[in-house]
Structures are given as C-alpha cells and as structure tokens.
Design an enzyme around this catalytic site. Structure first.
Site, PDB file in Angstrom:
ATOM      1  CB  CYS A 189      -0.973  -0.010   1.180  1.00 20.26           C
ATOM      2  SG  CYS A 189      -0.306   0.578   2.736  1.00 20.26           S
ATOM      3  CD  GLU A 190      -1.117   5.487  -3.243  1.00 20.45           C
ATOM      4  OE1 GLU A 190      -1.895   6.437  -3.128  1.00 20.45           O
ATOM      5  OE2 GLU A 190      -0.683   5.087  -4.334  1.00 20.45           O
ATOM      6  CG  HIS A 191      -2.326   5.200   2.203  1.00 22.79           C
ATOM      7  ND1 HIS A 191      -3.491   4.531   1.934  1.00 22.79           N
ATOM      8  CD2 HIS A 191      -2.352   6.309   1.417  1.00 22.79           C
ATOM      9  CE1 HIS A 191      -4.194   5.203   1.040  1.00 22.79           C
ATOM     10  NE2 HIS A 191      -3.523   6.286   0.715  1.00 22.79           N
ATOM     11  CG  HIS A 192       0.458   2.424   6.430  1.00 27.48           C
ATOM     12  ND1 HIS A 192      -0.828   2.259   5.945  1.00 27.48           N
ATOM     13  CD2 HIS A 192       0.358   3.260   7.486  1.00 27.48           C
ATOM     14  CE1 HIS A 192      -1.673   2.948   6.687  1.00 27.48           C
ATOM     15  NE2 HIS A 192      -0.983   3.581   7.624  1.00 27.48           N
TER      16      HIS A 192
ATOM     17  CD  GLN B   4      -8.249  -5.258  -2.305  1.00 27.63           C
ATOM     18  OE1 GLN B   4      -7.610  -5.447  -1.276  1.00 27.63           O
ATOM     19  NE2 GLN B   4      -9.414  -5.830  -2.531  1.00 27.63           N
TER      20      GLN B   4
ATOM     21  CG  HIS C 233      -5.218  -4.097   2.711  1.00 30.10           C
ATOM     22  ND1 HIS C 233      -4.992  -3.035   1.870  1.00 30.10           N
ATOM     23  CD2 HIS C 233      -6.065  -4.923   2.054  1.00 30.10           C
ATOM     24  CE1 HIS C 233      -5.687  -3.209   0.757  1.00 30.10           C
ATOM     25  NE2 HIS C 233      -6.345  -4.354   0.845  1.00 30.10           N
TER      26      HIS C 233
ATOM     27  CB  CYS D 231      -1.812  -0.798   6.679  1.00 32.26           C
ATOM     28  SG  CYS D 231      -3.077  -0.933   5.421  1.00 32.26           S
TER      29      CYS D 231
END
Length: 188
Positions: A78-81, A120, A148, A150
C-alpha cells in the site's frame, strides 16, 4: 531503481530500530533488502500502456461468451504505509470482441500492476484498463479480495479482515445480470 539508496535505507532502518547493521546476521541484509525491493517494485515506473504493449498477445476468435480467470494470487504494497497487501486473489472476466488474450497474460498483467506502490482499488482499475487496451473489449470486470497488513498487523490489528473491490466497464457495468453471472462464477 537505485539499489545503493535502497541499501542505505535498509542500514538506516536497522540503526533506527536500535540494532547494528555490522553484526553478523545483518551484514548482508541491506543488499538482500535492495534486491527484494527491486523485484517487488519492478513496475513502479512502468505505465499501463507499456504493460499492455508487453502482454498484448491475442488470438482471433469468433467466440463472444464471457471468459473468466479466477484465483490469481498476487501481493502488493500500500502506498500509505508501504505495508504488505497479501492473500490477494484476483478474478478477471471479459467478453471477447474478435480477439482473446493468452490466459497466462491475464495473470502476468495482474502481477505487473501489483509491483508498484498501490491501492487495492487501483490494482483493479489498472488490470481492467490494461485488459481493455490489450483485448480491445470495453466489457471487462475485475474482482479482488485481499488482506492488508496496515489493518491486520498494525493500527487496529484485526487479523483476517478482508477487503473486496470490483472494477468494471462496458456491459459488466451496465448489465446487473451479467455482473451477477460473473460474481456467481467467481465466488463458487
């Protein structure tokens, strides 16, 4: 891909968590980390158009019934974490319009778009869009189910929680009976 910077980043992470990058068990970890990241992000700077060109092997056919490939295993980050998205299963359906794609190419497309910083939801739309380019069919649908880290291993820590997404176009977007037929095939 800048492998040296990735090695430096790994050394910084090891130091930042209070360990010693020069201890025996960690000596080669920065290189292994850099190699792993290069493999797992191999398509990070590759466009959907270039992925379509890479996997554009199709064959002429008079058939126009739905084709479904399901249970394609992928993982992404994931691009956030930069956290792992795992236990992901992809199902792709399309209606041929004069051409069919080699079945292994569908799995290769799913792999390619997952080797980027991702969401996703975007994995599904990327697969859909590449399939549309390759098959010249607007009638494409992509279902993804995954976990995920995260959400399962940090923060709320809810192991086993699954995220399901759907990306569709053409007849699959406009015809609920066709969409239901696809979902019945996928969820069996």
């Amino acid at each position: 891909m800048d492998l040296k910077k990735l090695e430096q980043a790994a050394r910084l992470i090891i130091e930042a968590v209070g360990d010693h990058p020069d201890r025996e068990g960690l000596l080669e970890t920065p290189k292994r980390f850099a190699d792993m990241m290069a493999e797992q992000f191999a398509y990070n700077d590759v466009s959907n158009e270039d992925i379509a060109k890479e996997f554009e092997k199709t064959f002429a056919t008079p058939e126009n019934d739905m084709v479904v490939v399901k249970d394609i295993s992928i993982f992404s980050h994931c691009e956030h974490h930069i956290a792992l998205m795992y236990n992901m299963k992809v199902a792709v359906g399309y209606i041929p319009h004069g051409r069919v794609i080699g079945l292994s190419k569908i799995a290769r497309i799913a792999d390619a778009v997952s080797k980027r910083f991702q969401l996703q939801e975007r994995i599904g739309t990327d697969i859909r869009d590449v399939m549309k380019m390759v098959t010249h069919s607007d009638d494409v649908i992509v279902y993804i189910e995954g976990e995920h880290s995260c959400m399962t291993a940090r923060g709320i820590k809810k192991p086993g929680t699954k995220t399901r997404t759907l990306a569709s176009s053409g007849a699959f977007k406009n015809d609920s009976a066709l969409r239901n037929e696809f979902m019945n095939m996928v969820l069996k």
